[in-house]
Design a protein around this motif. Structure first.
Motif, PDB file in Angstrom:
ATOM      1  N   UNK A  30       0.842  -1.202   0.000  1.00 54.39           N
ATOM      2  CA  UNK A  30       0.000   0.000   0.000  1.00 54.39           C
ATOM      3  C   UNK A  30       0.871   1.243   0.000  1.00 54.39           C
ATOM      4  N   UNK A  31       0.420   2.278  -0.694  1.00 55.80           N
ATOM      5  CA  UNK A  31       1.146   3.543  -0.611  1.00 55.80           C
ATOM      6  C   UNK A  31       0.830   4.246   0.702  1.00 55.80           C
ATOM      7  N   UNK A  32      -0.449   4.241   1.077  1.00 55.78           N
ATOM      8  CA  UNK A  32      -0.874   4.902   2.308  1.00 55.78           C
ATOM      9  C   UNK A  32      -1.939   4.067   3.006  1.00 55.78           C
ATOM     10  N   UNK A  33      -2.013   4.212   4.320  1.00 56.40           N
ATOM     11  CA  UNK A  33      -3.029   3.494   5.094  1.00 56.40           C
ATOM     12  C   UNK A  33      -4.265   4.377   5.258  1.00 56.40           C
ATOM     13  N   UNK A  34      -4.971   4.554   4.153  1.00 58.08           N
ATOM     14  CA  UNK A  34      -6.193   5.347   4.146  1.00 58.08           C
ATOM     15  C   UNK A  34      -7.390   4.436   3.896  1.00 58.08           C
ATOM     16  N   UNK A  35      -8.579   4.952   4.215  1.00 53.75           N
ATOM     17  CA  UNK A  35      -9.803   4.154   4.080  1.00 53.75           C
ATOM     18  C   UNK A  35      -9.966   3.645   2.664  1.00 53.75           C
ATOM     19  N   UNK A  36      -9.774   4.534   1.663  1.00 52.14           N
ATOM     20  CA  UNK A  36      -9.991   4.140   0.268  1.00 52.14           C
ATOM     21  C   UNK A  36      -9.003   3.068  -0.187  1.00 52.14           C
TER      22      UNK A  36
END
Length: 486
Positions: free
Chosen positions: A112-118
């Motif tokens: 993952x690039x970022x741990x965001x909801x999307x």
């Protein structure tokens, strides 16, 4: 500085260009590794999500073995993205379950690039799609709020709980010296986390711990107490977790990967090391398969129920049943309502802490045994209280309703609908033609010989890959032939 023949801006531009070229080369190498994996494994598949600049945002992949394992053991999974030791500082995650030998079974890898909801929503949607639409019953994660929201949006029917490994790791970080190596507090805290079976026990032990160590106003302990329904075993009543909440079972991706993936690794190195991890896990599973097949069981009691367990369970799970059988000896049974309600009472009740529960009620309804400790619903194996009731009733076998197939030697005997008549636990209820019987017997011989060693397996699979397309062609050309019959 005046002697340097370039400016800071020029240097920054150059570094950015080099970084971009390295990233592009890494993506190319990663796709090459995926191509190699796909050539060796026709069931291998991956999915990529890119941003508006065509840069990789999220990456998810799984192997044919991972998909097959999920088909058998995908009822309870863990998802952990706490490992970040890579050149891009991207979270790397594993989606893991537990097989019939109580070993970690890896279903998929995630970057993952970022741990965001999307990002998490994309991962869960793609994962379910890769697994032919099958959704897990339970998912265990770390305490990531974005992941919690994503699970509720994409997997609303899946029960979400926290992995105990992460709860204990956070406690070590937040409680400092109090949680030291030889701390009695650590011993008491672990006992509450691992040993409590009922809410009454948990609440009593928690209050005593706070009082003993004067921690009533500790902000961290207050915080995790408020969220106890997410991690404490007594609040998992009726939620199947395949016992992955126990500390011996809850291996995090962080824990597994740090011995395989070196610091500062590029993306394609991650994927290669992931394959090494899979290879080692497969080797351990093969060892347990052979250990189960070879037999040589050592009985501790020698009673008929223990012998029945030895026949149905894998070796590891049989040994766990022996532990349960041993613990049952510490209880005696009172019949409250004959045939319906029983009470299991512990012999050494006077020596235990006052908050320890020493009596458990067992209910019987239509051959199904329910204990208030909830172990069967939580793990899929009977507790010592129910086992003691069965022994009291002179039962010689574990009731069929309480033999969870995922822990048995036939755990992988789960066939498609058009082949379900061949399952051992279904019975051969259909009469077949001579041609059908001959084909079946010869195919079983291919399976038997192909399972002898790796070379035999490779030869069998190569022959099958050539044979199946030819048969499909002939079958389609055959007048009135219906392929849906299998």
């Amino acid at each position: 500085m005046e002697n340097i023949p370039f400016t800071k801006r020029a240097l920054k531009t150059l570094c950015g260009k080099i970084s971009s070229e390295q990233a592009d080369d890494d993506v190319r190498k990663t796709i090459e590794v995926f191509s190699e994996m796909g050539a060796a494994d026709p069931e291998f598949t991956y999915s990529v999500q890119v941003d508006d600049d065509s840069r990789i945002m999220n990456l998810l992949w799984t192997t044919g073995k991972g998909r097959a394992q999920y088909h058998y053991f995908g009822d309870a999974i863990t998802f952990d993205t706490t490992y970040r030791t890579n050149v891009y500082d991207m979270p790397f995650g594993l989606i893991v379950g537990v097989n019939s030998h109580f070993q970690s079974a890896i279903f998929a890898g995630v970057l993952l690039r970022e741990e965001k909801v999307e990002n998490f929503e994309w991962v869960f949607r793609e994962f379910v799609k890769m697994m032919s639409g099958k959704k897990p019953v339970t998912i265990l994660t770390d305490q990531c709020r974005a992941m919690e929201v994503a699970i509720s949006n994409v997997l609303p029917a899946t029960k979400h709980r926290w992995c105990k490994w992460h709860v204990l790791r956070k406690a070590k970080e937040r409680l400092g010296a109090l949680y030291g190596k030889n701390s009695q507090f650590k011993v008491d805290f672990h006992q509450i986390v691992n040993q409590m079976l009922t809410k009454e026990e948990f609440e009593g032990a928690w209050l005593q711990m706070l009082s003993t160590y004067a921690l009533e106003k500790n902000p961290y302990l207050y915080q995790i107490y408020e969220t106890r329904h997410k991690w404490a075993k007594p609040y998992f009543s009726g939620i199947f977790c395949a016992r992955m909440t126990s500390t011996q079972r809850s291996e995090s991706a962080n824990h597994m990967l740090k011995t395989y993936v070196p610091p500062g690794s590029a993306m394609h190195v991650f994927v290669k090391q992931f394959n090494k991890l899979l290879y080692d896990r497969d080797s351990e599973e093969s060892f347990q398969e052979k250990r189960t097949r070879l037999g040589g069981v050592v009985y501790k009691v020698g009673g008929p129920m223990e012998k029945h367990a030895a026949k149905i369970y894998t070796r590891t799970m049989f040994e766990k049943f022996q532990e349960v059988l041993y613990k049952s000896a510490s209880y005696y049974i009172d019949e409250l309502v004959p045939g319906e309600v029983y009470r299991a009472s512990h012999f050494d009740s006077g020596r235990r802490e006052k908050w320890y529960k020493v009596e458990y009620k067992v209910l019987v309804h239509n051959g199904y045994y329910t204990c208030e400790c909830g172990m069967y619903e939580h793990m899929g194996m009977l507790c010592c209280h129910v086992v003691k009731v069965l022994l009291h009733l002179r039962c010689t076998e574990i009731p069929a309703l309480h033999v969870m197939k995922r822990w048995t030697v036939d755990a992988r005997d789960v066939l498609p609908l058009h082949l379900v008549q061949y399952q051992k636990d279904q019975g051969l209820v259909t009469s077949f033609s001579f041609m059908h019987s001959q084909l079946y017997l010869n195919c079983m011989e291919v399976v038997r010989l192909g399972d002898v060693n790796v070379d035999a397996y490779t030869t069998a699979m190569e022959s099958i890959k050539v044979l199946v397309p030819k048969l499909k062609l002939v079958a389609v050309e055959g007048e009135g032939w219906d392929l849906s019959r299998g």
